[in-house]
Enzyme design. Structure first.
Site, PDB file in Angstrom:
ATOM      1  N   LYS A 193      -3.935   1.998   1.560  1.00  0.00           N
ATOM      2  CA  LYS A 193      -4.481   1.829   0.227  1.00  0.00           C
ATOM      3  C   LYS A 193      -4.976   3.104  -0.394  1.00  0.00           C
ATOM      4  O   LYS A 193      -5.061   4.128   0.235  1.00  0.00           O
ATOM      5  CB  LYS A 193      -5.552   0.765   0.259  1.00  0.00           C
ATOM      6  CG  LYS A 193      -4.904  -0.608   0.169  1.00  0.00           C
ATOM      7  CD  LYS A 193      -5.875  -1.692   0.379  1.00  0.00           C
ATOM      8  CE  LYS A 193      -6.667  -1.464   1.620  1.00  0.00           C
ATOM      9  NZ  LYS A 193      -5.832  -1.403   2.819  1.00  0.00           N
ATOM     10  N   TYR A 198       4.441  -0.201   0.526  1.00  0.00           N
ATOM     11  CA  TYR A 198       3.049  -0.223   0.946  1.00  0.00           C
ATOM     12  C   TYR A 198       2.827   0.729   2.113  1.00  0.00           C
ATOM     13  O   TYR A 198       3.503   0.634   3.124  1.00  0.00           O
ATOM     14  CB  TYR A 198       2.622  -1.644   1.341  1.00  0.00           C
ATOM     15  CG  TYR A 198       1.195  -1.657   1.829  1.00  0.00           C
ATOM     16  CD1 TYR A 198       0.155  -1.478   0.923  1.00  0.00           C
ATOM     17  CD2 TYR A 198       0.893  -1.771   3.174  1.00  0.00           C
ATOM     18  CE1 TYR A 198      -1.153  -1.421   1.354  1.00  0.00           C
ATOM     19  CE2 TYR A 198      -0.412  -1.717   3.610  1.00  0.00           C
ATOM     20  CZ  TYR A 198      -1.433  -1.549   2.697  1.00  0.00           C
ATOM     21  OH  TYR A 198      -2.725  -1.495   3.130  1.00  0.00           O
ATOM     22  N   ASP A 227      -6.664   9.498   4.298  1.00  0.00           N
ATOM     23  CA  ASP A 227      -6.714   8.824   5.588  1.00  0.00           C
ATOM     24  C   ASP A 227      -5.738   9.565   6.493  1.00  0.00           C
ATOM     25  O   ASP A 227      -4.540   9.554   6.243  1.00  0.00           O
ATOM     26  CB  ASP A 227      -6.309   7.355   5.380  1.00  0.00           C
ATOM     27  CG  ASP A 227      -6.299   6.548   6.667  1.00  0.00           C
ATOM     28  OD1 ASP A 227      -6.345   7.153   7.764  1.00  0.00           O
ATOM     29  OD2 ASP A 227      -6.221   5.312   6.564  1.00  0.00           O
TER      30      ASP A 227
END
Ligand code: 13P
Ligand code: 13P
Ligand code: MG
Ligand code: MG
Length: 369
Positions: free
Chosen positions: A234, A231, A11
């Site tokens: 994903k 985090y 990404d």
């Protein structure tokens, strides 16, 4: 002829938010791939997206873990990130967690699935790409394809398939792996891979007919949070699966996606939701940043060249699955912040939850046992 198929994804910035890769990013990536093809490094390539993940499907003769191929992917993602920054795309460079390339792209953020194998006279290949979910999302469909006789007729009626398969399963927390045999050990295999946050199918090997050291399926297992310690987005996974002639048929490989099973990774990487098999056109994540999607492109390999693709879920036969998936999405969403829509505590360790606990820790009073 022993080609290597490498699917490397990252990404590098979404438009808008985490919905989709911008067409200009795809064009830029294609320029890099075309240059590498002209130079002879790549035999062939196909560039696409699933949601906000830029997917590089490459074929070559360099084997797995090739520095040249990984470097090509890294430079492509770096350059696409520069473009994404100029366009102010969202979270530009999100999955590039390290600055300098040092020989291998593993552990740097992008997801990788690669395999080198002897090309058969007919070599059908399926490339699966998922967005808004995690590597363990492939456990259920890959198990069904290679071990469930109610899914795969070939396990029962094709003598070249019914000796079963070997599953290479990774414990992605402890960095260990084990090889287990199906059908003999299917209950034990399920005991592990049902816990899909931790035990992830990495590869599947054949037991008969085909060379036993050449995988027939491989899945990316990179966990971004384990690399970054927090985090960061994903680990939207990819998989390569070979089919037919001693392997499950194409239709047996995609059959598990006729059920919109629950996966984790929806909205902020923190929610469970149904997978939705979609065509390229709908490989974009909208509702509540999802629901999680799976795209599948089918190719025939010809001396390493990618003949195709066919957009496998671009078919009305999957409409009812999508309707069911949307219904399950409604049902799950009604739970709002409650489990099991929200992930269980142990899977929230990389989110803001520990900070919330930290903030109020002085206010906890001991209760009677
Ligand atoms: P072919 O005979 O064309 O290989 O098809 C086999 C099959 O029935 C796949 O489901
Ligand atoms: P990606 O990992 O696909 O960037 O999604 C981030 C997210 O959780 C959006 O809700
Ligand atoms: Mg994103
Ligand atoms: Mg994504």
């Amino acid at each position: 002829m022993k080609p290597t198929v490498s699917v490397i994804k990252a990404d590098v910035g979404g438009c808008p938010g985490h919905v989709k890769v911008h067409p200009k990013t795809i064009e830029r990536a294609k320029e890099h791939m075309e240059e590498a093809k002209n130079s002879g490094l790549l035999i062939d390539y196909y560039v696409t997206n699933c949601g906000d993940d830029l997917e590089l499907i490459m074929t070559h003769k360099k084997g797995v873990d090739s520095e040249e191929i990984h470097n090509l992917a890294w430079n492509t993602f770096k350059d696409c990130t520069e473009l994404a920054k100029k366009m102010k795309l969202y979270a530009a460079g999100q999955d590039l967690l390290k600055d300098a390339f040092s020989g291998n792209i593993r552990g740097m953020g992008p997801g990788i699935a690669e395999m080198e194998f002897t090309e058969r006279p007919g070599e059908p290949l399926l490339i699966f790409m998922m967005d808004k979910t995690e590597p363990g999302a492939f456990n259920l469909p890959i198990f069904k394809t290679f071990a469930d006789p109610f899914n795969t007729a070939g396990l029962v009626i094709d003598p070249s398939v019914n000796s079963g398969f070997i599953f290479e399963i990774w414990d992605i927390k402890e960095h260990k792996m084990v090889k287990m045999s199906a059908p003999e050990e299917i209950y034990d295999i399920l005991a592990l891979i049902g816990a899909k946050e931790r035990y992830v199918i990495k590869r599947v090997y054949p037991r008969a007919k085909l060379p036993e050291d050449e995988p027939v399926a491989v899945i990316s297992t990179e966990k971004l949070s384990f690399i970054a310690g927090k985090y960061v987005g994903k680990d939207d996974p990819v998989a390569i699966v070979r089919a037919q002639s001693g392997l499950p048929a194409i239709g047996e490989v995609i059959e598990p996606y006729s059920f919109p099973f629950l996966v984790s990774g929806w909205m902020r990487g923190s929610h469970n939701g149904p997978i939705m098999p979609v065509s390229q056109r709908y490989a974009q994540c909208t509702r509540f940043d999802g629901p999680p999607r799976v795209l599948c492109l089918g190719f025939q390999l010809a001396e390493g060249k990618l003949v195709g693709p066919v957009d496998m879920f671009d078919d009305p036969v999957y409409d009812n699955v999508r309707v069911e998936s949307a219904k399950v999405a409604d049902y799950m969403r009604k739970h709002g912040p409650f489990e099991p829509h929200r992930l269980p505590l142990e899977d929230m360790e990389y989110t803001t939850l520990p900070k919330v606990l930290e903030k109020i820790k002085g206010r906890f009073k001991t209760t009677k046992k």
